[in-house]
Design a protein around this motif. Sequence first.
Motif, PDB file in Angstrom:
ATOM      1  N   GLY A 171       0.835  -1.097  -0.225  1.00 26.56           N
ATOM      2  CA  GLY A 171       0.014  -0.262  -0.088  1.00 26.56           C
ATOM      3  C   GLY A 171       0.907   1.869  -0.144  1.00 26.56           C
ATOM      4  N   LEU A 172       2.577   1.597   0.069  1.00 20.38           N
ATOM      5  CA  LEU A 172       3.022   2.407  -0.056  1.00 20.38           C
ATOM      6  C   LEU A 172       2.991   2.880  -1.760  1.00 20.38           C
ATOM      7  N   GLY A 173       2.600   2.787  -2.679  1.00 25.04           N
ATOM      8  CA  GLY A 173       2.436   3.691  -3.658  1.00 25.04           C
ATOM      9  C   GLY A 173       1.374   2.500  -5.259  1.00 25.04           C
ATOM     10  N   ALA A 174       0.966   3.748  -5.182  1.00 17.58           N
ATOM     11  CA  ALA A 174       0.162   3.503  -6.614  1.00 17.58           C
ATOM     12  C   ALA A 174       0.543   1.973  -7.557  1.00 17.58           C
ATOM     13  N   LEU A 175      -0.624   1.348  -7.446  1.00 16.58           N
ATOM     14  CA  LEU A 175      -0.474   0.133  -8.411  1.00 16.58           C
ATOM     15  C   LEU A 175      -0.887   0.021 -10.205  1.00 16.58           C
ATOM     16  N   THR A 176      -0.362  -0.330 -10.423  1.00 13.65           N
ATOM     17  CA  THR A 176      -1.541  -0.169 -12.475  1.00 13.65           C
ATOM     18  C   THR A 176      -1.421  -1.720 -12.032  1.00 13.65           C
ATOM     19  N   GLU A 177      -2.264  -1.279 -13.251  1.00  9.29           N
ATOM     20  CA  GLU A 177      -3.686  -2.880 -13.317  1.00  9.29           C
ATOM     21  C   GLU A 177      -3.250  -4.305 -13.943  1.00  9.29           C
ATOM     22  N   LEU A 178      -1.266  -4.196 -14.866  1.00 14.01           N
ATOM     23  CA  LEU A 178      -0.580  -5.099 -14.207  1.00 14.01           C
ATOM     24  C   LEU A 178      -0.531  -5.640 -13.156  1.00 14.01           C
ATOM     25  N   GLU A 179      -0.282  -5.014 -12.534  1.00 18.64           N
ATOM     26  CA  GLU A 179       0.364  -4.897 -11.135  1.00 18.64           C
ATOM     27  C   GLU A 179      -0.421  -5.645 -10.337  1.00 18.64           C
ATOM     28  N   LYS A 180      -1.809  -4.846 -10.477  1.00 19.21           N
ATOM     29  CA  LYS A 180      -3.367  -5.699  -9.580  1.00 19.21           C
ATOM     30  C   LYS A 180      -2.874  -7.344  -9.873  1.00 19.21           C
ATOM     31  N   GLN A 181      -2.669  -7.272 -11.449  1.00 13.29           N
ATOM     32  CA  GLN A 181      -2.981  -8.342 -11.861  1.00 13.29           C
ATOM     33  C   GLN A 181      -2.119  -9.696 -11.769  1.00 13.29           C
ATOM     34  N   ASP A 182      -1.179  -9.297 -11.376  1.00 15.02           N
ATOM     35  CA  ASP A 182       0.632 -10.037 -10.829  1.00 15.02           C
ATOM     36  C   ASP A 182       0.233 -10.383  -9.665  1.00 15.02           C
ATOM     37  N   LEU A 183       0.056  -9.090  -8.637  1.00 14.61           N
ATOM     38  CA  LEU A 183      -0.497  -9.824  -7.335  1.00 14.61           C
ATOM     39  C   LEU A 183      -1.945 -10.609  -7.102  1.00 14.61           C
ATOM     40  N   LEU A 184      -2.576 -10.747  -7.756  1.00 15.98           N
ATOM     41  CA  LEU A 184      -3.447 -11.760  -7.501  1.00 15.98           C
ATOM     42  C   LEU A 184      -3.130 -12.815  -8.193  1.00 15.98           C
ATOM     43  N   GLU A 185      -2.360 -13.090  -8.955  1.00 20.01           N
ATOM     44  CA  GLU A 185      -1.493 -14.238  -9.359  1.00 20.01           C
ATOM     45  C   GLU A 185      -1.125 -14.993  -8.495  1.00 20.01           C
ATOM     46  N   ALA A 186      -0.572 -14.620  -7.330  1.00 18.23           N
ATOM     47  CA  ALA A 186       0.350 -14.515  -6.645  1.00 18.23           C
ATOM     48  C   ALA A 186      -0.375 -15.678  -6.327  1.00 18.23           C
ATOM     49  N   VAL A 187      -1.438 -14.495  -4.961  1.00 17.75           N
ATOM     50  CA  VAL A 187      -2.530 -14.632  -4.372  1.00 17.75           C
ATOM     51  C   VAL A 187      -2.646 -15.770  -4.726  1.00 17.75           C
ATOM     52  N   GLU A 188      -3.428 -15.730  -5.776  1.00 15.12           N
ATOM     53  CA  GLU A 188      -4.484 -17.377  -6.681  1.00 15.12           C
ATOM     54  C   GLU A 188      -3.225 -18.579  -6.535  1.00 15.12           C
ATOM     55  N   GLU A 189      -2.423 -18.384  -6.387  1.00 12.39           N
ATOM     56  CA  GLU A 189      -1.133 -19.214  -6.314  1.00 12.39           C
ATOM     57  C   GLU A 189      -1.442 -20.502  -5.013  1.00 12.39           C
ATOM     58  N   ARG A 190      -0.886 -19.216  -4.340  1.00 12.04           N
ATOM     59  CA  ARG A 190      -0.880 -19.653  -2.951  1.00 12.04           C
ATOM     60  C   ARG A 190      -1.907 -19.848  -2.080  1.00 12.04           C
ATOM     61  N   TYR A 191      -3.086 -19.389  -2.928  1.00  9.43           N
ATOM     62  CA  TYR A 191      -4.664 -19.625  -1.329  1.00  9.43           C
ATOM     63  C   TYR A 191      -4.768 -21.428  -1.440  1.00  9.43           C
ATOM     64  N   GLY A 192      -4.660 -21.229   0.040  1.00 13.54           N
ATOM     65  CA  GLY A 192      -5.044 -22.599   0.309  1.00 13.54           C
ATOM     66  C   GLY A 192      -3.809 -23.942  -0.056  1.00 13.54           C
ATOM     67  N   SER A 193      -3.173 -23.342  -0.007  1.00 15.07           N
ATOM     68  CA  SER A 193      -1.628 -24.483   0.194  1.00 15.07           C
ATOM     69  C   SER A 193      -0.318 -23.435   1.005  1.00 15.07           C
ATOM     70  N   GLY A 194      -0.511 -21.818   0.921  1.00 10.10           N
ATOM     71  CA  GLY A 194       0.929 -21.483   2.232  1.00 10.10           C
ATOM     72  C   GLY A 194       0.437 -20.354   2.547  1.00 10.10           C
ATOM     73  N   ALA A 195       0.468 -19.963   3.508  1.00 16.12           N
ATOM     74  CA  ALA A 195       0.666 -18.581   5.050  1.00 16.12           C
ATOM     75  C   ALA A 195       1.305 -17.875   3.858  1.00 16.12           C
ATOM     76  N   SER A 196       0.732 -16.429   5.049  1.00 10.96           N
ATOM     77  CA  SER A 196       1.412 -15.344   3.944  1.00 10.96           C
ATOM     78  C   SER A 196       0.968 -14.886   5.481  1.00 10.96           C
TER      79      SER A 196
END
Length: 254
Positions: A171-196
């Motif tokens: 939350g320090l700096g604004a995210l581009t649409e592509l960066e939001k998508q990358d973050l979603l991909e990372a979160v989705e890939e780990r969901y249910g299989s890893g902690a954060s």
Amino acid sequence: MLLEQTHQKLIAMKLFGMAQALKERLDRVDHQSLSKAELIGLLVDDEWLHRENRKLTARLKVARFKERSACLENIDYSTSRTLRKDQVLELAQNRWITAHQGILITGPSGSGKSFLAQALAQHACRSGFSVQYLRLPALLTQFVQARAQGTYDRLLKRLAKLSLLVIDDFGLGALTELEKQDLLEAVEERYGSGASILTSQLPISDWHEYLGGGRIADAILDRLVHSAHRIELSSRESMRKERSSLKHAGQSAR
């Protein structure tokens, strides 16, 4: 001569801990009365400890912690910042990691968010979990590089294999649409299989707006916030300033 041959064979079999301890234990006066079974047991313990230490060293190298002093023993509970020791001790049981849950640490700059996150993560690392610490800008840069190198899927798989991923400075700096998508991909890939663990100066109530609202924001927050443990820190005095003062005081005392 037989002892030297045994020592060389242990090295050839990569039993380095046992090889290192063999001569030392045989020469110790307090070991002369040990039975053969007791001596063998101690040598096996030496080998086991040697291997565990090597694994820990490797895990700490992968984790890339920024604060070397960050550990549970060094957490300061005396400063008034709404940090509950009972909550930290409960999290130290690591059940949240095996349950693939998250910890969200929020608070103003200097309240000790990063230190606390790395202390919990280092404890997890020492408990045998694979960990990596990344500031959000560094994580997003990795995605840019991976996309350019054609290793995007490989990066996602590597992140997914981690038992614990620490994302600092969310939350320090604004995210581009592509960066939001990358973050979603990372979160989705780990969901249910890893902690954060996530740290942020923004209160959680502002995260949806920060992510631009819409379906991507809904998807990210649904995976990050659901069943996550929350720690909200408040501090009138910067913990960095306090640690610096203590360090200088210690140097002056010398």
